[in-house]
Motif scaffolding. Sequence first.
Motif, PDB file in Angstrom:
ATOM      1  N   VAL A  20       0.857  -1.196   0.000  1.00 13.91           N
ATOM      2  CA  VAL A  20       0.000   0.000   0.000  1.00 13.91           C
ATOM      3  C   VAL A  20       0.887   1.238   0.000  1.00 13.91           C
ATOM      4  N   HIS A  21       0.627   2.170  -0.916  1.00 20.29           N
ATOM      5  CA  HIS A  21       1.385   3.421  -0.944  1.00 20.29           C
ATOM      6  C   HIS A  21       1.266   4.105   0.409  1.00 20.29           C
ATOM      7  N   TRP A  22       2.402   4.631   0.894  1.00 19.43           N
ATOM      8  CA  TRP A  22       2.411   5.166   2.257  1.00 19.43           C
ATOM      9  C   TRP A  22       1.461   6.342   2.459  1.00 19.43           C
ATOM     10  N   SER A  23       1.093   7.038   1.416  1.00 19.51           N
ATOM     11  CA  SER A  23       0.138   8.132   1.586  1.00 19.51           C
ATOM     12  C   SER A  23      -1.180   7.618   2.154  1.00 19.51           C
ATOM     13  N   TRP A  24      -1.584   6.421   1.737  1.00 23.26           N
ATOM     14  CA  TRP A  24      -2.854   5.868   2.226  1.00 23.26           C
ATOM     15  C   TRP A  24      -2.751   5.419   3.679  1.00 23.26           C
ATOM     16  N   VAL A  25      -1.600   4.948   4.083  1.00 29.36           N
ATOM     17  CA  VAL A  25      -1.410   4.593   5.492  1.00 29.36           C
ATOM     18  C   VAL A  25      -1.519   5.846   6.357  1.00 29.36           C
ATOM     19  N   ILE A  26      -0.867   6.906   5.913  1.00 20.96           N
ATOM     20  CA  ILE A  26      -0.924   8.161   6.675  1.00 20.96           C
ATOM     21  C   ILE A  26      -2.341   8.728   6.674  1.00 20.96           C
ATOM     22  N   TRP A  27      -3.033   8.640   5.537  1.00 21.20           N
ATOM     23  CA  TRP A  27      -4.422   9.109   5.475  1.00 21.20           C
ATOM     24  C   TRP A  27      -5.293   8.342   6.462  1.00 21.20           C
ATOM     25  N   ASP A  28      -5.067   7.028   6.583  1.00 22.74           N
ATOM     26  CA  ASP A  28      -5.782   6.247   7.593  1.00 22.74           C
ATOM     27  C   ASP A  28      -5.503   6.794   8.987  1.00 22.74           C
ATOM     28  N   GLY A  29      -4.255   7.197   9.230  1.00 27.45           N
ATOM     29  CA  GLY A  29      -3.906   7.793  10.515  1.00 27.45           C
ATOM     30  C   GLY A  29      -4.638   9.097  10.756  1.00 27.45           C
ATOM     31  N   TYR A  30      -4.793   9.912   9.719  1.00 29.19           N
ATOM     32  CA  TYR A  30      -5.566  11.149   9.830  1.00 29.19           C
ATOM     33  C   TYR A  30      -7.014  10.832  10.196  1.00 29.19           C
ATOM     34  N   GLY A  62      20.744   8.770  12.488  1.00 31.34           N
ATOM     35  CA  GLY A  62      20.371   7.970  13.646  1.00 31.34           C
ATOM     36  C   GLY A  62      18.882   7.912  13.928  1.00 31.34           C
ATOM     37  N   ASP A  63      18.076   8.582  13.123  1.00 32.74           N
ATOM     38  CA  ASP A  63      16.622   8.590  13.346  1.00 32.74           C
ATOM     39  C   ASP A  63      16.020   7.240  12.987  1.00 32.74           C
ATOM     40  N   ASN A  64      15.222   6.682  13.891  1.00 33.52           N
ATOM     41  CA  ASN A  64      14.461   5.488  13.532  1.00 33.52           C
ATOM     42  C   ASN A  64      13.173   5.920  12.824  1.00 33.52           C
ATOM     43  N   PHE A  65      12.306   4.956  12.509  1.00 33.03           N
ATOM     44  CA  PHE A  65      11.130   5.303  11.710  1.00 33.03           C
ATOM     45  C   PHE A  65      10.153   6.171  12.494  1.00 33.03           C
ATOM     46  N   HIS A  66      10.048   5.972  13.792  1.00 31.58           N
ATOM     47  CA  HIS A  66       9.168   6.820  14.595  1.00 31.58           C
ATOM     48  C   HIS A  66       9.681   8.256  14.608  1.00 31.58           C
ATOM     49  N   GLN A  99       0.083  11.939  17.260  1.00 33.20           N
ATOM     50  CA  GLN A  99      -0.864  10.820  17.254  1.00 33.20           C
ATOM     51  C   GLN A  99      -0.796  10.062  15.931  1.00 33.20           C
ATOM     52  N   VAL A 100      -0.761  10.797  14.826  1.00 29.85           N
ATOM     53  CA  VAL A 100      -0.689  10.145  13.510  1.00 29.85           C
ATOM     54  C   VAL A 100       0.648   9.426  13.345  1.00 29.85           C
ATOM     55  N   ALA A 101       1.720  10.045  13.817  1.00 27.26           N
ATOM     56  CA  ALA A 101       3.037   9.408  13.717  1.00 27.26           C
ATOM     57  C   ALA A 101       3.062   8.071  14.448  1.00 27.26           C
ATOM     58  N   LEU A 102       2.493   8.026  15.633  1.00 23.95           N
ATOM     59  CA  LEU A 102       2.479   6.783  16.403  1.00 23.95           C
ATOM     60  C   LEU A 102       1.610   5.726  15.724  1.00 23.95           C
TER      61      LEU A 102
END
Length: 236
Positions: A20-30, A62-66, A99-102
């Motif tokens: 799934v394109h990541w835009s849709w994952v983030i949109w789900d978070g929104y 050094g940044d992880n994905f979160h 909240q969306v990031a988590l």
Amino acid sequence: MENIEGIIFDYGGTIDSRGVHWSWVIWDGYQQAGVGISLEQFREAYVYAERELARVRHILPGDNFHDLLIKKMKIEFGYIGQQGSLAAPESELERLALQVALYCYNRARQCIEEARPVLEHLAGRYPMMLVSNFYGNIDSVLRDFDLRKYFKGIIESSVVGVRKPNPTLFKLGVDALELPASHVLVVGDSLKKDILPAESLGCATRWIKARGWTDADDATQHPGIITSLTDLLNEL
């Protein structure tokens, strides 16, 4: 597929979101956070943040994905606030960004745990490389998710200075495997950025296809489509 001796994986969208394109994952978070903006307004913010991350080095090695998601979401919600798309104080925009990031981080972890048995099995049989358009921190992301051990090496766009769909990234991956391209399988979630460049080198390909950025992406067909990484176990 019977000639395959090594595998190259894309990362984002391939291993961490089931195609799934990541835009849709983030949109789900929104949606989960109750952010009251339109899809069009979100997509504007998404594109703005991607361009900003390409323009300025916000993401550190050094940044992880979160960490990455927090920075990206703060840019998106900053843009949303500036555009007046959401009438909310800065403190509320920051709360929504966190909240969306988590949410997105947890979604990625869930997908990765589903993919892990496949990667574990394949890494026991084939040398594997990871080739990715990323922000310079893919090694930290992989280590946070305990994925680094599966890959012989990493070819990352921001490190080598070339981005997909330039096939040079995949050529570097093939060379690192020390195999003929015809004996290398490339697995990715983008026809334009992964599958076609890899095929131009003579690699075998599998396209994990779920939901793309556009309707045209969703309508496109290809003989190498798979619906999950588990399908690879049935073919190799």
